[in-house]
Design an enzyme around this catalytic site. Structure first.
Site, PDB file in Angstrom:
ATOM      1  CG  ASP A 105      -5.409   6.793  -1.306  1.00  0.00           C
ATOM      2  OD1 ASP A 105      -4.438   6.517  -0.588  1.00  0.00           O
ATOM      3  OD2 ASP A 105      -6.485   6.166  -1.257  1.00  0.00           O
ATOM      4  N   GLY A 146     -11.249   4.168   0.537  1.00  0.00           N
ATOM      5  CA  GLY A 146     -12.142   5.007   1.331  1.00  0.00           C
ATOM      6  C   GLY A 146     -13.424   4.319   1.748  1.00  0.00           C
ATOM      7  CG  ASP A 201      -6.098  -5.189   2.191  1.00  0.00           C
ATOM      8  OD1 ASP A 201      -6.760  -4.497   1.390  1.00  0.00           O
ATOM      9  OD2 ASP A 201      -5.771  -4.781   3.320  1.00  0.00           O
ATOM     10  CB  CYS A 259      -9.640 -27.927  12.711  1.00  0.00           C
ATOM     11  SG  CYS A 259     -10.150 -26.215  12.955  1.00  0.00           S
ATOM     12  CG  HIS A 306      -9.267 -21.976  12.296  1.00  0.00           C
ATOM     13  ND1 HIS A 306      -9.895 -23.076  11.747  1.00  0.00           N
ATOM     14  CD2 HIS A 306     -10.233 -21.028  12.429  1.00  0.00           C
ATOM     15  CE1 HIS A 306     -11.168 -22.809  11.573  1.00  0.00           C
ATOM     16  NE2 HIS A 306     -11.405 -21.579  11.985  1.00  0.00           N
ATOM     17  CB  CYS A 329     -11.705 -26.408   9.659  1.00  0.00           C
ATOM     18  SG  CYS A 329     -10.209 -25.537   9.159  1.00  0.00           S
ATOM     19  CB  CYS A 355      -6.597 -25.589   9.254  1.00  0.00           C
ATOM     20  SG  CYS A 355      -7.038 -25.347  10.981  1.00  0.00           S
ATOM     21  CD  GLN A 369     -10.048   7.464  -1.428  1.00  0.00           C
ATOM     22  OE1 GLN A 369     -11.091   7.642  -0.799  1.00  0.00           O
ATOM     23  NE2 GLN A 369      -9.101   6.623  -0.996  1.00  0.00           N
ATOM     24  CG  ASP A 372      -0.246   0.062   2.518  1.00  0.00           C
ATOM     25  OD1 ASP A 372       0.986   0.245   2.523  1.00  0.00           O
ATOM     26  OD2 ASP A 372      -0.914  -0.038   3.564  1.00  0.00           O
ATOM     27  CB  SER A 373       0.343   4.555  -1.235  1.00  0.00           C
ATOM     28  OG  SER A 373      -0.856   4.942  -0.561  1.00  0.00           O
ATOM     29  N   GLY A 374       0.778   3.939   2.043  1.00  0.00           N
ATOM     30  CA  GLY A 374       0.925   4.671   3.310  1.00  0.00           C
ATOM     31  C   GLY A 374      -0.234   5.618   3.558  1.00  0.00           C
ATOM     32  N   GLY A 375      -1.065   5.848   2.532  1.00  0.00           N
ATOM     33  CA  GLY A 375      -2.164   6.816   2.649  1.00  0.00           C
ATOM     34  C   GLY A 375      -3.129   6.487   3.785  1.00  0.00           C
ATOM     35  CG  PHE A 376      -6.156   3.071   5.597  1.00  0.00           C
ATOM     36  CD1 PHE A 376      -7.436   3.584   5.414  1.00  0.00           C
ATOM     37  CD2 PHE A 376      -5.921   2.251   6.683  1.00  0.00           C
ATOM     38  CE1 PHE A 376      -8.467   3.273   6.302  1.00  0.00           C
ATOM     39  CE2 PHE A 376      -6.935   1.929   7.578  1.00  0.00           C
ATOM     40  CZ  PHE A 376      -8.211   2.447   7.381  1.00  0.00           C
TER      41      PHE A 376
HETATM   42 ZN   LIG Z   1      -9.264 -25.015  11.203  1.00  0.00          ZN
END
Ligand SMILES: [Zn+2]
Length: 362
Positions: free
Chosen positions: A143, A214, A264, A307, A333, A302, A304, A187, A89-93
């Site tokens: 941004d 945004g 993300d 689990c 998980h 699940c 994973c 935006q 990311d650009s750092g804006g947020f």
């Molecule tokens: Zn799991």
């Protein structure tokens, strides 16, 4: 970067994104590696969970350990030993989140480092340069993230500044001769007209992909989806569409149905650290006393390793003891749940069964 759409179902798309460091099947979820690490997760584990791309935070990495140090260590890929694509990311947020600690001017943003108190100036050109030093596959424009709520006049001014910065980012990126892709960020707050004007301005500049920024900044969820429903169909079909910072599994499924490709969110990792776990039966709060003697796994459905091997009672115990293993098992998980969701969404787009799948999740 190349973006190939495999098939579409209504607005949803199943595609492949070819980056400098490899292939990303979309719709895709990017775990957040704030400081060049997805907290507690080795890259080999992330890969085993099906992760094809991660997000790293320019703002945090430029403050610690610094982009020059990372560049000298072989870029972020070499430094953290992650061989697949990285979006920065650009750092804006993050700067937006500093609130009163930052001052925005036409030239850029002045802020104080939350780590050292040092005065720092970030411009669109510096953000692009830092992302180049990190050797990111996908670079985001700097941004101005408009707060919510805000009047249309404030939103218009902020959106126009973001557009001027986007143009400067584009020039700096081209001048730098980078192989990385550059994404623009739409935006315009919750105002349809401003969102359209933002997109039009970005299309005139021309980017490799387009992000929706945004959103998920405190507005009601229905309003966010109203904006997405109106704006996503206007984004160019043959470029990747990235919905920034969203969200829960059902938010992601709904947005995929509306045509978003990349996501993300800190939810699966941050929530895991707080014992807030996403399962096929809904959210489980492992800290609750009800799990103290539970022999059953966290989620019977699940696959994973958490689990497969551990009981709820053990995860509850680790959480009570604040043992780092609890964080690792919980994170594993939650990320497995998110990556399985993305594979399911891809499959349901291919088979034409997406709408019933999304309804089930919702
Ligand atoms: Zn799991």
């Amino acid at each position: 970067m190349k973006f190939e759409i495999q098939c579409t179902r209504h607005a949803a798309r199943r595609a492949r994104l070819y980056c400098e460091h490899g292939l990303v099947d979309t719709p895709a979820f990017m775990p957040v590696g704030t400081y060049g690490a997805v907290k507690g997760m080795q890259p080999s584990i992330l890969e085993a969970l099906g992760t094809q791309i991660i997000l790293a935070n320019t703002f945090h990495l430029m403050l610690r350990p610094g982009a020059k140090l990372i560049e000298a260590q072989g870029g972020l890929h070499g430094f953290m030993q992650w061989r697949r694509p990285i979006l920065t990311d650009s750092g804006g947020f993050q700067i937006f989140s500093l609130g009163a600690l930052r001052t925005i001017t036409e030239e850029g943003v002045h802020f104080r480092s939350p780590l050292t108190g040092e005065s720092i100036f970030l411009t669109p050109e510096i953000s692009v340069e830092v992302q180049k030093q990190l050797q990111s596959d996908i670079v985001m424009v700097l941004d101005d993230c408009t707060p919510y709520p805000a009047s249309e006049k404030v939103v218009r001014q902020s959106m126009a500044l973001s557009l001027r910065w986007a143009k400067r980012c584009h020039c700096a990126h081209q001048a730098g001769g980078s192989q990385a892709a550059l994404f623009g960020i739409v935006q315009g707050g919750m105002y349809e007209k401003e969102r359209q004007a933002s997109l039009e301005g970005l299309l005139n500049i021309g980017f490799d992909g387009y992000a929706m920024g945004g959103l998920s900044v405190g507005e009601p969820k229905d309003l966010m989806f109203e904006v997405l429903e109106k704006t996503l169909p206007l984004l160019p079909a043959h470029h990747p569409r990235y919905l920034m910072g969203v969200g829960t599994p059902s938010d992601i499924a709904r947005a995929v149905a509306l045509g978003a490709d990349l996501f993300d969110c800190v939810l699966p990792t941050r929530h895991a650290r707080n014992g807030h776990l996403f399962t096929s039966e809904g959210v489980v709060r492992i800290r609750n006393a009800v799990h103290k003697n539970a022999k059953r796994p966290l989620d019977e459905r699940c696959a994973c390793s958490t689990c497969q091997h551990y009981s709820r009672a053990y995860l509850h115990h680790l959480d009570r003891c604040k043992d780092p293993l609890g964080v690792v098992l919980n994170t594993l998980h939650n990320l497995h749940t998110y990556q399985t969701l993305m594979k399911d969404l891809q499959r349901h787009i291919e088979h034409g069964t997406l709408s019933s799948f999304v309804k089930d999740i919702f």
